[in-house]
Design an enzyme around this catalytic site. Structure first.
Site, short mmCIF file in Angstrom:
data_model
loop_
_atom_site.label_atom_id
_atom_site.label_comp_id
_atom_site.label_asym_id
_atom_site.label_seq_id
_atom_site.Cartn_x
_atom_site.Cartn_y
_atom_site.Cartn_z
N GLU A 42 0.74 -1.20 0.13
CA GLU A 42 0.19 -0.01 0.05
C GLU A 42 0.82 1.16 -0.08
O GLU A 42 0.55 2.20 -0.73
CB GLU A 42 -0.72 -0.06 0.95
CG GLU A 42 -1.87 1.04 1.23
CD GLU A 42 -3.17 0.83 2.25
OE1 GLU A 42 -3.53 -0.41 2.33
OE2 GLU A 42 -3.79 1.62 2.73
N ASP A 139 -2.58 -3.05 2.95
CA ASP A 139 -3.02 -3.19 4.39
C ASP A 139 -4.25 -4.15 4.34
O ASP A 139 -5.18 -4.05 3.31
CB ASP A 139 -3.51 -1.91 5.08
CG ASP A 139 -2.18 -1.09 5.16
OD1 ASP A 139 -1.08 -1.54 5.01
OD2 ASP A 139 -2.34 0.22 5.28
N TYR A 347 -1.48 -3.92 13.15
CA TYR A 347 -2.29 -3.03 12.30
C TYR A 347 -3.19 -2.27 13.07
O TYR A 347 -4.14 -2.84 13.79
CB TYR A 347 -2.80 -3.80 11.35
CG TYR A 347 -3.57 -2.97 10.09
CD1 TYR A 347 -2.62 -1.96 9.57
CD2 TYR A 347 -5.06 -2.67 9.91
CE1 TYR A 347 -3.23 -1.51 8.50
CE2 TYR A 347 -5.57 -2.16 9.08
CZ TYR A 347 -4.82 -1.54 8.21
OH TYR A 347 -5.19 -0.43 7.16
#
Ligand code: ZN
Length: 703
Positions: A42, A139, A347
């Site tokens: 990403e 992600d 994350y």
């Protein structure tokens, strides 16, 4: 088996060849793919971490300054490159409204803020042509799924594409993830595409309709925007702000008594505090003074376990960062994302309050112990738990990610002050979830006047064992001491005090309050909420002032128009209904096309209704934008709105009515002439802005 193939076929007709092979075991290793494989991350930082996890010395190339990496073995070549967030946007060539035709095109073509993405797209296009397989390694959430999918769909071949799933950028997790590549996650892709299409359809149609109305009314072109999630959120802020601005503080009274027992003094409060009438409070005080003592009627001693809070999800982290450090939700989210890209935390865009089951807690703790601030805390934690690490977890779950946790990798470069603050919160919270509960004893003493007319309460609090509060000290209750008391004890009254206070308006909203509200009514997502709030500021609907968030004239104007002509757009219901439908796509209960079609119908009807009122809408909006001079203005000098009644605008008129109506209640509580009442309202800080405006106006007129 992770994939239900039949259901997947329903959503997206697939090509036979490669994915069927993978169907047998549900996953495939990147090294089993023969030929050239393009891995799309990403962001550039993530691509570097992925490349370094897959090989010790990947070859680095650059295209217009953008690095990409090549790793070869005997049978495969893996190229790791990067997107820069979204590279595509929805666009239409059609002007006017309603508009229902659109397509995804490169964002740089239509959005100046995205001009830097041109080079990324060129690079990915060039690399895609060379490759046989594609891996979406953005992600692992809806946005990441959409970003990678659109690149593969436009530049590569979705029939030869896979998804890498990981929750942190720690090398071992990345390696594990690339040895178990999954098919593209069409349920998330479809849900994400649907969300984008709905937001786009809503935004462009209603915004264009409003701008057209202003143009017809004034001949001026303006930028206005409304949105599916944005508009109900704005309406919520407007409603809460109005409540504050129209607040009339009323006096209220509380009785406190300073008591003494065996030389130790403590304070007790009347159980029915606060009381409305001053006379009643004074009667209590007189009675107390005349008796000179209270009797202990009851003692409640409660020893309780105060359990640690669950590990962080994003909104809990945003809440704590706002409470402790005053950071906005967007700031916290950005900082957490930086920490994630440094592989320091997992994350952050997650709703989960649960840690991943396979995680090696002890290994992480021992790594954290190498950081000076945490070494003694970790030793203490391991001693206190005897090495048995069982985390407290919350109810909330997230299909894509676990709760936020520190990976145990050590910062390679010094963290900024704010980064450190967020990292510290996450580490401490992680430590706390394994710690024992705090043991707290709370004593509540009920004391009564000799004839039991009134009862009073005194509370004591002792932290007997701090437990998790040692690791995460941001919730420590305040200790309060009481003397030793028994039932029937007589306690001397030293002093009685009657306090006057005033009823408070609802607290001024902070960004985190808006975010919490969005979450509670189920609109927006973890990734988008903070951003939508920021947009309300960028559009000029909300403003940050010295004292907090305020709504601008334009913000009030938009909500006025929406409430009057399109209440559906301001209501949470419609938005929430569509959010639930998007969820259904994820659960494979519905198709995107069906939901988008439904949205188009809703919008078509709204627009039809809109066109009937467009002249009126245009007038209202252009006035609140200051584009059209109002023929007459509200009598309050600072107000630019047009009069509604008695020479006052809607809100000031409402305030004036309230001032008149509330006087009898005020007088009932504390005797005051109308003039004294007005003088007090003018002076009090708690008085709402609109109320103060009209009070000053009335006082001036009386001069
Ligand atoms: Zn006014």
């Amino acid at each position: 088996m992770l994939i239900q193939w039949d259901n997947l076929m329903l959503i997206q007709p697939r090509d036979e060849s490669y994915q069927f092979k993978l169907h047998d075991k549900g996953f495939i290793s990147i090294w089993e793919l023969k030929g050239k494989v393009l891995v799309i991350a990403e962001k550039p930082k993530a691509s570097k971490r992925i490349a370094l996890a897959l090989a010790q010395n990947p070859t680095v190339y650059r295209y217009k300054g953008i690095p990409y990496y090549e790793i070869r073995n005997a049978t495969s070549t893996v190229i790791v490159a990067s997107a820069a967030g979204h590279l595509y946007e929805l666009h239409t060539d059609a002007s006017g409204y309603p508009v229902f035709e659109y397509k995804w095109i490169p964002a740089y073509l239509v959005n100046d803020e995205k001009s830097h993405t041109k080079a990324y797209l060129e690079l990915l296009e060039m690399l895609s042509k060379r490759c046989n397989y594609y891996v979406n390694a953005c992600d692992y959430d809806i946005e990441g799924s959409v970003i990678g999918y659109l690149i593969i769909k436009h530049l590569g071949d979705e029939r030869r594409a896979f998804r890498a799933k990981f929750s942190s950028l720690v090398p071992s997790e990345l390696r594990a993830s690339f040895s178990r590549l999954m098919p593209l996650d069409y349920d998330m892709i479809e849900a994400g595409l649907c969300r984008h299409e709905l937001d786009w359809l809503w935004g462009i149609n209603i915004s264009r309709a409003l701008m057209r109305a202003v143009f017809k009314s004034t001949g001026r072109r303006t930028t206005l925007s409304v949105g599916r999630v944005q508009t109900p959120t704005l309406k919520y802020v407007v409603d809460k702000t109005l409540e504050r601005k129209l607040h009339i503080p009323l006096p209220q009274f509380s009785v406190h008594v300073l008591l003494e027992k065996d030389g130790a003094r403590f304070v007790a409060d009347l159980s029915t505090n606060p009381i409305a009438r001053k006379a009643d409070a004074e009667a209590v005080a007189r009675l107390l003074s005349s008796h000179g003592y209270l009797v202990v009627k009851d003692l409640h001693i409660e020893r309780y376990r105060y359990s640690p809070p669950p590990p962080f999800n994003l909104s809990d982290l945003q809440e704590e960062a706002a409470r402790i450090y005053g950071l906005s939700p967007m700031e916290t989210q950005n900082i957490a994302e930086q920490l994630y890209l440094e592989a320091l935390i997992s994350y952050p865009r997650t709703n989960s309050q649960k840690l991943p089951p396979g995680l090696n807690y002890k290994e992480i703790l021992l790594k954290l112990a190498q950081i000076k601030d945490y070494s003694s805390l970790v030793s203490r934690l391991i001693a206190e738990t005897k090495g048995i690490l069982k985390p407290v977890e919350g109810e909330k779950e997230d299909p894509a990610h676990p709760a936020i946790y520190p990976t145990g990798l050590l910062p390679q470069k010094p963290l900024s002050k704010k980064q450190h603050a967020i990292y510290d919160l996450i580490v401490r919270r992680f430590l706390a979830v394994f710690a024992p509960p705090a043991i707290i004893t709370r004593t509540k003493v009920i004391l009564v006047t000799p004839r039991h007319e009134y009862s009073f309460e005194a509370t004591g609090l002792v932290i007997e064992s701090p437990g998790w509060l040692t690791y995460y000290p941001f919730h420590k209750p305040e200790a309060r001491m009481l003397p030793y008391l028994r039932q029937g004890d007589v306690v001397k009254v030293v002093k009685v005090k009657v306090n006057r206070s005033y009823t408070k308006p609802p607290p001024r909203l902070r960004k985190i309050d808006i975010l919490r509200w969005m979450e509670s009514v189920g609109i927006g997502t973890e990734s988008t909420r903070a951003l939508i709030i920021e947009k309300l500021f960028e559009r000029g609907y909300l403003a940050s002032t010295r004292t907090g968030i305020d709504v601008t004239d334009l913000g009030f104007g938009i909500v006025d128009v929406i409430e009057k002509f399109f209440p559906e757009l301001g209501s949470v219901e419609l938005t929430r209904r569509f959010e639930a439908l998007i969820e259904d796509i994820m659960k494979r209960r519905r198709l995107r096309e069906e939901i988008v079609q439904g949205a188009k119908e809703v919008i078509r009807k709204l627009i039809e209704k809109f066109d009937m009122y467009s002249i009126e809408v245009g007038k209202m909006l252009s006035r609140s934008m200051g584009l059209e001079p109002v023929t007459s203005k509200c009598n309050i000098p600072s107000c630019r709105r047009e009069p509604y009644a008695n020479g006052l605008c809607k809100y000031h008129y409402q305030a004036l009515e309230l001032v008149k109506n509330m006087y009898s209640e005020w007088k009932n509580r504390e005797n005051a002439s109308f003039a004294e009442y007005l003088a007090k309202l003018a002076k009090l800080k708690l008085t709402g802005d609109y109320v103060r405006d009209v009070v000053k106006y009335v006082l001036k007129a009386g001069d």
